[in-house]
Design an enzyme around this catalytic site. Structure first.
Site, PDB file in Angstrom:
ATOM      1  N   HIS A 143     -54.314  37.196   3.029  1.00  0.00           N
ATOM      2  CA  HIS A 143     -55.425  37.210   3.977  1.00  0.00           C
ATOM      3  C   HIS A 143     -56.432  36.142   3.605  1.00  0.00           C
ATOM      4  O   HIS A 143     -56.740  35.945   2.435  1.00  0.00           O
ATOM      5  CB  HIS A 143     -56.105  38.581   3.978  1.00  0.00           C
ATOM      6  CG  HIS A 143     -56.966  38.790   5.191  1.00  0.00           C
ATOM      7  ND1 HIS A 143     -56.454  39.228   6.394  1.00  0.00           N
ATOM      8  CD2 HIS A 143     -58.280  38.591   5.398  1.00  0.00           C
ATOM      9  CE1 HIS A 143     -57.426  39.313   7.278  1.00  0.00           C
ATOM     10  NE2 HIS A 143     -58.555  38.925   6.702  1.00  0.00           N
ATOM     11  N   ASP A 163     -62.694  49.146  11.212  1.00  0.00           N
ATOM     12  CA  ASP A 163     -62.862  47.695  11.033  1.00  0.00           C
ATOM     13  C   ASP A 163     -62.857  46.997  12.390  1.00  0.00           C
ATOM     14  O   ASP A 163     -63.598  46.048  12.610  1.00  0.00           O
ATOM     15  CB  ASP A 163     -61.767  47.113  10.132  1.00  0.00           C
ATOM     16  CG  ASP A 163     -61.974  45.619   9.911  1.00  0.00           C
ATOM     17  OD1 ASP A 163     -63.111  45.237   9.559  1.00  0.00           O
ATOM     18  OD2 ASP A 163     -61.047  44.836  10.137  1.00  0.00           O
ATOM     19  N   LYS A 191     -58.012  47.092   6.266  1.00  0.00           N
ATOM     20  CA  LYS A 191     -56.825  46.937   7.117  1.00  0.00           C
ATOM     21  C   LYS A 191     -55.595  46.571   6.301  1.00  0.00           C
ATOM     22  O   LYS A 191     -54.482  46.985   6.607  1.00  0.00           O
ATOM     23  CB  LYS A 191     -57.058  45.970   8.272  1.00  0.00           C
ATOM     24  CG  LYS A 191     -57.592  44.612   7.924  1.00  0.00           C
ATOM     25  CD  LYS A 191     -57.892  43.827   9.221  1.00  0.00           C
ATOM     26  CE  LYS A 191     -58.600  42.530   8.939  1.00  0.00           C
ATOM     27  NZ  LYS A 191     -60.058  42.661   8.869  1.00  0.00           N
ATOM     28  N   SER A 240     -63.871  45.006   4.938  1.00  0.00           N
ATOM     29  CA  SER A 240     -63.180  44.689   6.192  1.00  0.00           C
ATOM     30  C   SER A 240     -61.746  44.251   5.904  1.00  0.00           C
ATOM     31  O   SER A 240     -60.776  44.765   6.481  1.00  0.00           O
ATOM     32  CB  SER A 240     -63.947  43.573   6.916  1.00  0.00           C
ATOM     33  OG  SER A 240     -63.141  42.938   7.872  1.00  0.00           O
ATOM     34  N   ARG A 287     -70.245  42.948  13.789  1.00  0.00           N
ATOM     35  CA  ARG A 287     -70.768  41.956  12.826  1.00  0.00           C
ATOM     36  C   ARG A 287     -70.757  40.561  13.416  1.00  0.00           C
ATOM     37  O   ARG A 287     -71.659  39.761  13.182  1.00  0.00           O
ATOM     38  CB  ARG A 287     -69.923  41.975  11.540  1.00  0.00           C
ATOM     39  CG  ARG A 287     -70.208  43.166  10.656  1.00  0.00           C
ATOM     40  CD  ARG A 287     -69.172  43.283   9.559  1.00  0.00           C
ATOM     41  NE  ARG A 287     -69.032  42.093   8.771  1.00  0.00           N
ATOM     42  CZ  ARG A 287     -67.864  41.631   8.293  1.00  0.00           C
ATOM     43  NH1 ARG A 287     -66.741  42.261   8.517  1.00  0.00           N
ATOM     44  NH2 ARG A 287     -67.839  40.535   7.588  1.00  0.00           N
TER      45      ARG A 287
HETATM   46  N1  URA Z   1     -61.661  38.403   7.519  1.00  0.00           N
HETATM   47  C1  URA Z   1     -61.751  39.731   7.765  1.00  0.00           C
HETATM   48  O1  URA Z   1     -60.757  40.400   8.049  1.00  0.00           O
HETATM   49  N2  URA Z   1     -62.941  40.303   7.688  1.00  0.00           N
HETATM   50  C2  URA Z   1     -64.059  39.635   7.375  1.00  0.00           C
HETATM   51  O2  URA Z   1     -65.091  40.229   7.323  1.00  0.00           O
HETATM   52  C3  URA Z   1     -63.971  38.249   7.130  1.00  0.00           C
HETATM   53  C4  URA Z   1     -62.752  37.636   7.202  1.00  0.00           C
END
Ligand code: URA
Length: 450
Positions: free
Chosen positions: A85, A164, A190, A186, A171
């Site tokens: 990620h 999220d 996930k 966040s 956000r």
């Molecule tokens: N990627 C995400 O999934 N969440 C964030 O808050 C920032 C980048």
């Protein structure tokens, strides 16, 4: 429901006090169910943004957000499941290349991605520019695709980390994106809910990243590793440069084209370096290679053999998209107009204001300015000159693809202003800067950061 009140929680965080596990759970479950209104959730997010959270609070926030929906158990699928990620950048299409590439090496990649956030692009928006591509699959289809193809890329659903999904969107429009606790929770909520065994994080650092200072990026990487560790997940983070867009393409369908070109072995060096470095860590964590060197070799072999491109095709087909886009880019959305941004002087590219480029892409239509904004999938930029490149007066710095001429002319001016050209020769930017794991942070060879 207990006698807890949202305004008390907001007041506590405003006054820099710790929130208890129960208070965090009350906020997360209340907001997910629609009991806590947007205005109170926004106020609490802003208090967290300003006053932070300690590790225990971040752990509890992650846990509540993860448990706001189902937590998948992928143990029925043999082998190690590994995901990566990114914390978000401009032109960051790495997931589109990396997921099929790593799956072609025999790992299972369960990828739950995000949409564009602030000035950064989102994997889901890019994928949805492929006609018919569905990112909103049932969990049953997600697991079936993983077991049949080895990869599946979806978004947060009503079932997976719904907290999220709502908080991310809120956000994005309330100026509360770049906060270490909020980003950590966040991403991890996930990623932990998707059932992965190990995680590789790409923490972006630079003028186009949420983290613009080295110290902040390292803190975020450490927070991600620490919280992942508390959930018993193996994890490493690479801190990579975001002082210029990654690769050349910025937008949605234009980034899909660059990703497909990469899978065909034609890619800019910086995109290649970042993708292979992250992929190598995924293979090592997934026990498909003993060393990073061996892992890179394997990744290169799967690219050359066409197996990675084939995995991408299979994924597109399985998720309802037209796999012919791989061979015929005209099947993707294209913008009506094209404008060239020309350099006004001769010299070397000294710097690129990447935030400005990202924001211009959003305003051109490649991202969302409001919760309900519609994305214009065909618009975007091609960044022809990068930091360190020599440029002649009148030469093209970038190309703008637009559907609205007025917006296109505006974006062209913004890009012109984003470039700083100097007389002195400047170095190209190294992309892989630091490695962070449970032992701490280490500067990597060639890192241009002090
Ligand atoms: N990627 C995400 O999934 N969440 C964030 O808050 C920032 C980048």
């Amino acid at each position: 429901m207990c006698a807890m009140q949202m305004y008390e929680l907001i007041g506590k965080k405003r006054d820099k006090k710790r929130l208890s596990k129960e208070e965090i759970e009350y906020f997360v479950s209340g907001y997910t169910k629609g009991i806590v209104p947007d205005y109170q959730a926004s106020a609490l997010l802003m208090a967290i943004f300003l006053n932070g959270m300690d590790t225990e609070e971040i752990f509890n926030l992650t846990s509540s957000m993860m448990r706001s929906g189902e937590v998948l158990d992928l143990s029925s699928i043999p082998g190690v499941k590994v995901d990566k990620h990114s914390t978000g950048g401009v032109g960051d299409k790495v997931s589109l290349i990396l997921a099929p590439l790593v799956a072609a090496c025999g790992l299972t990649v369960p990828m739950i991605s995000g949409r564009g956030l602030g000035h950064t692009g989102g994997t889901l928006d890019k994928l949805e520019s492929i006609p018919g591509f569905e990112t909103n699959l049932s969990l049953e289809s997600f697991v079936k695709n993983l077991s049949d193809v080895g990869l599946c890329m979806i978004g947060q659903t009503k079932e997976i980390a719904p907290a999220d999904r709502k908080l991310y969107a809120l956000r994005d429009v309330t100026g509360t994106v770049n906060s270490i606790p909020l980003i950590s929770a966040s991403i991890l909520s996930k990623k932990l809910a998707e059932g992965t065994d190990a995680l590789v994080f790409d923490v972006k650092l630079g003028n186009g990243a949420f983290m613009q200072k080295r110290k902040e990026a390292i803190l975020l990487a450490k927070s991600l590793i620490q919280i992942a560790g508390r959930f018993k997940k193996k994890a490493v983070a690479l801190i990579t440069d975001m002082n210029e867009p990654l690769g050349e393409a910025v937008g949605n369908s234009i980034e899909v084209i660059e990703a497909v070109q990469a899978l065909k072995g034609k890619w800019p060096e910086d995109l290649r370096d970042v993708t292979l470095a992250l992929g190598a860590h995924m293979l090592v964590l997934g026990r498909k290679a003993k060393s990073l060197k061996q892992a890179e070799k394997k990744l290169e072999e799967r690219l050359e053999s066409g197996e990675a491109l084939d995995k991408f095709r299979q994924m597109v087909k399985r998720q309802g998209g037209n796999p012919k886009v791989v061979d015929d880019y005209r099947l993707l959305p294209w913008a009506k107009h094209k404008m060239t941004v020309e350099s006004e002087q001769t010299g070397y590219v000294k710097s690129i204001d990447t935030l400005k480029i990202g924001l211009s892409a959003v305003k051109l239509g490649a991202g969302r300015e409001r919760l309900d904004s519609k994305i214009d999938y065909g618009v975007g930029f091609l960044i022809k000159k990068k930091v360190g490149d020599r440029v002649k007066k009148g030469e093209s710095l970038a190309i703008v693809f637009c559907n609205d001429l007025k917006k296109g002319r505006w974006a062209k001016r913004e890009i012109e202003q984003a470039y700083q050209i100097g007389k002195k020769k400047t170095n190209r930017l190294k992309k892989i800067l630091f490695l962070v794991d449970e032992k701490g942070a280490r500067k990597l060879a060639g890192s241009s950061w002090p």
